[in-house]
Design an enzyme around this catalytic site. Structure first.
Site, short mmCIF file in Angstrom:
data_model
loop_
_atom_site.label_atom_id
_atom_site.label_comp_id
_atom_site.label_asym_id
_atom_site.label_seq_id
_atom_site.Cartn_x
_atom_site.Cartn_y
_atom_site.Cartn_z
N GLY A 7 0.89 13.66 -4.06
CA GLY A 7 -0.56 13.60 -4.25
C GLY A 7 -0.86 12.37 -5.08
O GLY A 7 0.03 11.81 -5.72
N ASP A 28 0.82 -1.23 0.00
CA ASP A 28 0.00 0.00 0.00
C ASP A 28 0.85 1.27 0.00
O ASP A 28 0.43 2.31 0.51
CB ASP A 28 -0.96 0.04 1.21
CG ASP A 28 -1.81 -1.21 1.29
OD1 ASP A 28 -2.36 -1.61 0.25
OD2 ASP A 28 -1.91 -1.79 2.38
N VAL A 57 -8.21 -1.03 -0.12
CA VAL A 57 -8.90 -0.97 -1.43
C VAL A 57 -9.87 -2.15 -1.56
O VAL A 57 -10.98 -2.01 -2.05
CB VAL A 57 -7.86 -1.08 -2.57
CG1 VAL A 57 -8.52 -1.03 -3.94
CG2 VAL A 57 -6.81 -0.01 -2.45
N GLY A 111 -4.33 -4.90 -4.05
CA GLY A 111 -5.21 -3.88 -4.62
C GLY A 111 -4.40 -2.63 -4.93
O GLY A 111 -3.70 -2.12 -4.06
N HIS A 112 -4.46 -2.19 -6.16
CA HIS A 112 -3.77 -0.95 -6.53
C HIS A 112 -4.83 0.08 -6.91
O HIS A 112 -5.80 -0.24 -7.59
CB HIS A 112 -2.91 -1.15 -7.77
CG HIS A 112 -1.72 -2.00 -7.54
ND1 HIS A 112 -0.96 -1.92 -6.41
CD2 HIS A 112 -1.14 -2.93 -8.31
CE1 HIS A 112 0.03 -2.79 -6.51
NE2 HIS A 112 -0.06 -3.42 -7.64
N SER A 172 6.41 11.70 -4.58
CA SER A 172 5.00 11.83 -4.94
C SER A 172 4.31 12.70 -3.90
O SER A 172 4.43 12.46 -2.70
CB SER A 172 4.37 10.44 -5.01
OG SER A 172 2.98 10.55 -5.15
N THR A 216 -10.86 -4.32 1.09
CA THR A 216 -11.72 -4.60 2.24
C THR A 216 -12.38 -3.36 2.85
O THR A 216 -13.36 -3.48 3.58
CB THR A 216 -10.88 -5.24 3.36
OG1 THR A 216 -9.82 -4.32 3.69
CG2 THR A 216 -10.27 -6.55 2.95
P1 GDP Z 1 -0.40 0.18 -3.73
O1 GDP Z 1 -1.03 -1.12 -3.35
O2 GDP Z 1 1.02 0.27 -3.32
O3 GDP Z 1 -0.64 0.54 -5.15
O4 GDP Z 1 -1.12 1.29 -2.87
P2 GDP Z 1 -2.68 1.56 -2.74
O5 GDP Z 1 -3.23 1.85 -4.06
O6 GDP Z 1 -3.32 0.52 -1.92
O7 GDP Z 1 -2.67 2.82 -1.79
C1 GDP Z 1 -2.13 3.95 -2.13
C2 GDP Z 1 -3.18 5.03 -1.97
O8 GDP Z 1 -2.53 6.26 -1.86
C3 GDP Z 1 -4.11 5.17 -3.16
O9 GDP Z 1 -5.35 5.62 -2.73
C4 GDP Z 1 -3.42 6.25 -4.01
O10 GDP Z 1 -4.31 6.96 -4.83
C5 GDP Z 1 -2.85 7.12 -2.94
N1 GDP Z 1 -1.60 7.82 -3.24
C6 GDP Z 1 -0.55 7.38 -3.99
N2 GDP Z 1 0.46 8.28 -3.94
C7 GDP Z 1 0.05 9.29 -3.14
C8 GDP Z 1 0.65 10.50 -2.67
O11 GDP Z 1 1.79 10.84 -2.96
N3 GDP Z 1 -0.10 11.29 -1.84
C9 GDP Z 1 -1.36 10.95 -1.45
N4 GDP Z 1 -2.03 11.78 -0.65
N5 GDP Z 1 -1.97 9.81 -1.88
C10 GDP Z 1 -1.27 9.00 -2.70
#
Ligand code: GDP
Length: 409
Positions: free
Chosen positions: A393, A12, A277, A39-40, A391, A279
């Site tokens: 946002g 995550d 994502v 989950g991405h 990153s 659950t």
């Molecule tokens: P992954 O499994 O590593 O892909 O991560 P997830 O998708 O489960 O969780 C990452 C969450 O953080 C998602 O909701 C993304 O949209 C969000 N996200 C990714 N990069 C950033 C960031 O730099 N800042 C913020 N605020 N949210 C981010």
């Protein structure tokens, strides 16, 4: 050129966003491990996509995405995801391929998964999708790969319900199957991004065993399970958040677990949208754990780090990160294997000044506030690893590139 991207914490970390960002310059994206338990989340303009099995590069119309050898593939879940993408205007035909050495998740594995979890005195916190069982069957040499689907000798080992399930999906699966190593050899002059699932600390060997995933989620998996040899990986990137989170059970030395930390925990959870994502469960949150991050860098030959969620700290006066553990009175600066040591570890914290302004519109590294740059420099020095991307946002454009991973230096 081959670039591998892995999570450097407990998953995550924002891999989905970063794969989506870096895939702009790749032709092929290979997801090398995990299954529908991952989950991405990718945000494109006003649209949000939650992907579980299909590599994040699918949102580009011209990229080929491959489900690699290390994946556990549930055909039902995979085709449901492809149908979801199609209904949202994404044409996937001809550009989604699957390694014929990848293993299939049979429906009965889900029941076994749930029964095994229920029988554990200390549950691991699995998602119950049969992924762990698929890997166990693979290790015990009882699994079924895509390449076995037409092999009556292999199918003869299975139960009638399994064979029925396979027969129901074989005609849709077979056209997607490729020999991954051969395919990548023929595309060796392409830019290929190897996408990891979960994170380095959930890797079966290097992670907090037994609270780990059952696959290879570290960089070694990108090679072994991505169809190429280890020396074919030109760069390894590790993604980590400005703080830490963990889903499910298992030790988490820097977790916010005292009453005085609960406001900070809720703040990070809400600001960083730290809810699962798959659950919807709130994630466990804690300080950035530099001891664990350095271990992840060492265990995975991480060439450069990608720091995400830095914006979550925008409004804080100050914040802390863990630089060592105190375990029963002794200071440790390495990540111990014993679960008991990790459970007893109290974080030794270092304080950092906050920047108290929004960094959402920063485009260049030099425009970041001094306090943010100090935090970044400290992490680089501590881990001995450069932070090449930041990153700020979830949107694609909120990404600061100091050094592109696609350029050979
Ligand atoms: P992954 O499994 O590593 O892909 O991560 P997830 O998708 O489960 O969780 C990452 C969450 O953080 C998602 O909701 C993304 O949209 C969000 N996200 C990714 N990069 C950033 C960031 O730099 N800042 C913020 N605020 N949210 C981010």
């Amino acid at each position: 050129m081959n670039v591998a991207l892995i999570g450097a914490q407990w998953g995550d970390e924002g891999k989905g966003k970063m794969v989506d960002y870096l895939a702009a310059e790749a032709q092929i994206i290979v997801r090398f491990s995990g299954g529908a338990n991952a989950g991405h989340t990718i945000v494109r303009g006003n649209e949000q996509f939650a992907l579980h099995l299909i590599p994040s590069g699918i949102l580009y119309p011209d990229k080929t995405v491959i489900l690699g050898t290390g994946m556990a593939i549930d055909p039902e879940a995979m085709f449901a995801e492809l149908e979801m993408l199609e209904s949202r205007g994404i044409d996937w035909h001809g550009r989604v391929l699957v390694s014929d050495r990848a293993h299939i998740v049979l429906p009965r594995y889900r029941d076994i998964d749930k029964t095994m979890e229920a029988a554990r005195r200390k549950p691991i916190g699995t998602t119950g999708r049969g992924i762990g069982v698929t890997y166990s069957m693979k290790a015990s040499r009882d699994g079924v790969r895509l390449a076995d689907l037409y092999d009556e000798d292999r199918l003869a080992n299975l139960e009638p319900g399994d064979v029925e399930f396979i027969r129901a999906w074989v005609d849709r699966l077979a056209p997607l199957a490729i020999d991954l190593t051969d395919y990548l050899y023929h595309h060796r002059h392409s830019y290929i991004l190897f996408e990891g699932a979960q994170g380095a600390l959930l890797d079966l060997d290097a992670g907090t065993y037994p609270y780990v995933s059952s696959g290879m989620s570290g960089a070694a998996g990108a090679a072994a399970q991505g169809g190429v040899g280890p020396r074919s990986l030109d760069r390894v990137l590790g993604v980590f958040k400005a703080y830490s989170t963990r889903v499910g059970n298992g030790p988490f030395p820097t977790e916010f677990d005292t009453d005085s930390q609960s406001a900070l925990c809720q703040f990070i959870r809400d600001t960083g949208r730290e809810y699962g994502v798959t659950t919807g469960r709130p994630r466990r949150c804690g300080y950035l754990d530099l001891v664990a991050l350095r271990y992840a860098c060492l265990a995975n030959s991480i060439d450069s780090l990608i720091l995400t969620h830095l914006d979550v700290y925008d409004t804080l006066d100050s914040f802390e990160a863990c630089v060592a553990y105190r375990v029963r009175g002794k200071i440790l600066e390495y990540f111990p294997a014993a679960i008991r040591d990790l459970e007893d570890a109290e974080p030794v914290l270092r304080s950092f000044r906050g920047w108290k302004r929004s960094i959402a519109d920063v485009k260049e590294y030099d425009q970041l506030p001094l306090e943010a740059k100090d935090y970044i420099s400290f992490i680089e020095e501590y881990t001995g690893t450069a932070i090449d991307l930041v990153s700020i946002g979830y949107e694609r454009e909120r990404t600061i590139v100091r050094k592109s991973p696609w350029i050979r230096y």
